[in-house]
Write a protein that holds these residues in place. Structure first.
Motif, PDB file in Angstrom:
ATOM      1  N   ILE A  79     -21.044   5.504   2.934  1.00 47.27           N
ATOM      2  CA  ILE A  79     -20.686   6.766   3.734  1.00 47.27           C
ATOM      3  C   ILE A  79     -21.924   6.974   4.439  1.00 47.27           C
ATOM      4  O   ILE A  79     -23.103   7.156   4.063  1.00 47.27           O
ATOM      5  CB  ILE A  79     -20.371   8.175   2.868  1.00 47.27           C
ATOM      6  N   VAL A  80     -21.939   7.157   5.573  1.00 47.08           N
ATOM      7  CA  VAL A  80     -23.236   7.172   6.532  1.00 47.08           C
ATOM      8  C   VAL A  80     -23.286   8.623   7.047  1.00 47.08           C
ATOM      9  O   VAL A  80     -24.374   8.959   7.649  1.00 47.08           O
ATOM     10  CB  VAL A  80     -23.357   6.201   7.603  1.00 47.08           C
ATOM     11  N   ASP A  81     -21.987   9.473   7.056  1.00 44.90           N
ATOM     12  CA  ASP A  81     -22.019  10.564   7.753  1.00 44.90           C
ATOM     13  C   ASP A  81     -20.642  11.175   7.361  1.00 44.90           C
ATOM     14  O   ASP A  81     -19.739  10.796   6.768  1.00 44.90           O
ATOM     15  CB  ASP A  81     -22.147  10.623   9.301  1.00 44.90           C
ATOM     16  N   GLN A  82     -20.639  12.443   7.549  1.00 49.80           N
ATOM     17  CA  GLN A  82     -19.225  13.435   7.313  1.00 49.80           C
ATOM     18  C   GLN A  82     -19.364  14.387   8.839  1.00 49.80           C
ATOM     19  O   GLN A  82     -20.242  14.913   9.065  1.00 49.80           O
ATOM     20  CB  GLN A  82     -19.483  14.216   6.385  1.00 49.80           C
ATOM     21  N   ARG A  83     -18.217  14.028   9.481  1.00 49.93           N
ATOM     22  CA  ARG A  83     -18.121  15.058  10.600  1.00 49.93           C
ATOM     23  C   ARG A  83     -16.918  15.608  10.848  1.00 49.93           C
ATOM     24  O   ARG A  83     -15.719  15.094  10.325  1.00 49.93           O
ATOM     25  CB  ARG A  83     -18.273  13.906  11.805  1.00 49.93           C
ATOM     26  N   TRP A  84     -16.921  16.754  11.676  1.00 49.62           N
ATOM     27  CA  TRP A  84     -15.683  17.403  12.114  1.00 49.62           C
ATOM     28  C   TRP A  84     -15.202  16.575  13.340  1.00 49.62           C
ATOM     29  O   TRP A  84     -15.893  16.342  14.175  1.00 49.62           O
ATOM     30  CB  TRP A  84     -15.885  18.950  12.546  1.00 49.62           C
ATOM     31  N   VAL A  85     -13.935  16.166  13.294  1.00 50.04           N
ATOM     32  CA  VAL A  85     -13.438  15.569  14.568  1.00 50.04           C
ATOM     33  C   VAL A  85     -12.045  16.271  15.001  1.00 50.04           C
ATOM     34  O   VAL A  85     -11.361  16.548  14.109  1.00 50.04           O
ATOM     35  CB  VAL A  85     -12.910  13.975  13.961  1.00 50.04           C
ATOM     36  N   MET A  86     -11.835  16.078  16.235  1.00 53.18           N
ATOM     37  CA  MET A  86     -10.691  16.702  16.851  1.00 53.18           C
ATOM     38  C   MET A  86      -9.621  15.830  17.146  1.00 53.18           C
ATOM     39  O   MET A  86     -10.188  14.753  18.160  1.00 53.18           O
ATOM     40  CB  MET A  86     -11.041  17.649  18.176  1.00 53.18           C
ATOM     41  N   ASP A  87      -8.321  15.750  16.779  1.00 55.97           N
ATOM     42  CA  ASP A  87      -7.457  14.506  17.060  1.00 55.97           C
ATOM     43  C   ASP A  87      -6.778  14.881  18.503  1.00 55.97           C
ATOM     44  O   ASP A  87      -7.176  16.052  19.046  1.00 55.97           O
ATOM     45  CB  ASP A  87      -6.624  14.432  15.939  1.00 55.97           C
ATOM     46  N   SER A  88      -5.884  14.042  18.855  1.00 57.18           N
ATOM     47  CA  SER A  88      -5.339  14.323  20.131  1.00 57.18           C
ATOM     48  C   SER A  88      -4.496  15.574  20.331  1.00 57.18           C
ATOM     49  O   SER A  88      -4.280  15.964  21.454  1.00 57.18           O
ATOM     50  CB  SER A  88      -4.732  13.079  20.700  1.00 57.18           C
ATOM     51  N   GLY A  89      -4.070  15.943  19.056  1.00 60.56           N
ATOM     52  CA  GLY A  89      -3.365  17.068  19.070  1.00 60.56           C
ATOM     53  C   GLY A  89      -4.167  18.351  18.996  1.00 60.56           C
ATOM     54  O   GLY A  89      -3.539  19.604  18.849  1.00 60.56           O
ATOM     55  N   GLY A  90      -5.418  18.252  19.294  1.00 63.72           N
ATOM     56  CA  GLY A  90      -6.276  19.308  19.192  1.00 63.72           C
ATOM     57  C   GLY A  90      -6.580  20.060  17.736  1.00 63.72           C
ATOM     58  O   GLY A  90      -7.280  21.265  17.680  1.00 63.72           O
ATOM     59  N   HIS A  91      -6.274  19.332  16.668  1.00 67.48           N
ATOM     60  CA  HIS A  91      -6.467  19.630  15.288  1.00 67.48           C
ATOM     61  C   HIS A  91      -7.779  19.284  14.828  1.00 67.48           C
ATOM     62  O   HIS A  91      -8.257  18.250  15.022  1.00 67.48           O
ATOM     63  CB  HIS A  91      -5.590  19.228  14.337  1.00 67.48           C
ATOM     64  N   ARG A  92      -8.632  20.087  14.262  1.00 65.74           N
ATOM     65  CA  ARG A  92      -9.917  19.584  13.741  1.00 65.74           C
ATOM     66  C   ARG A  92      -9.887  19.286  12.243  1.00 65.74           C
ATOM     67  O   ARG A  92      -9.205  19.829  11.349  1.00 65.74           O
ATOM     68  CB  ARG A  92     -10.914  20.884  13.890  1.00 65.74           C
TER      69      ARG A  92
END
Length: 162
Positions: A79-92
């Protein structure tokens, strides 16, 4: 039919290509070349974090073949990181990030990939802008422009739908 651009530095690809993630044991997976996504994403399930020699690692399963939950590959990565990502539907969603070599045709380079469940999605992998930056030139009206190298599993051709 892969070709270099005028500068001779970028590979020309279609909006979807066959790729491999050799360090994860994934010899062939159909990926969407997604210029709308910043980070690359890989389908994963049964995600389990653990430590080895003080290093954060992750074990996960993945189904490399679309519409097939029988074929499973189990992977292990740092594991190199842990991030918040927003998908194409706008969900984080908070996702683990790994770094692994990506192979397209005869080219291979390290990419960062987030892990998330993509069982219901059309593609098990998305290749984002960060992975393609300076390396790929995308022709969005074409598919499968890169000739598969010998490391990709030719048997998988019969397993996936377009």
């Amino acid at each position: 039919m892969a070709q270099a651009d005028n500068a001779g530095t970028r590979m020309t690809v279609g909006w979807r290509e066959w790729v491999a993630l050799p360090e994860l044991g994934i010899t062939r997976i159909k990926a969407k070349i997604d210029t709308g996504a910043r980070t690359s994403t890989l389908h994963a399930f049964d995600i389990k974090e653990y430590r080895r020699d003080g290093q954060r690692r992750v074990l996960f399963g993945m189904h490399p073949v679309q519409q097939n939950s029988e074929t499973t590959v189990f992977c292990d990565a740092e594991i190199v990181d842990q991030r918040w990502v927003m998908d194409s539907g706008g969900h984080r969603e908070e996702r683990l990030v790994i770094r692994t070599p990506l192979r397209i045709g005869g080219e291979e380079w390290p990419v960062e990939v987030t892990l998330t469940g993509r069982d219901t999605m059309r593609f098990r992998m998305l290749i984002g802008r960060t992975a393609m930056n300076g390396r790929l030139l995308v022709l969005p009206d074409n598919s499968f422009l890169v000739a598969a190298d010998d490391s990709l599993d030719p048997e998988a051709d019969n397993l996936e739908e377009d």
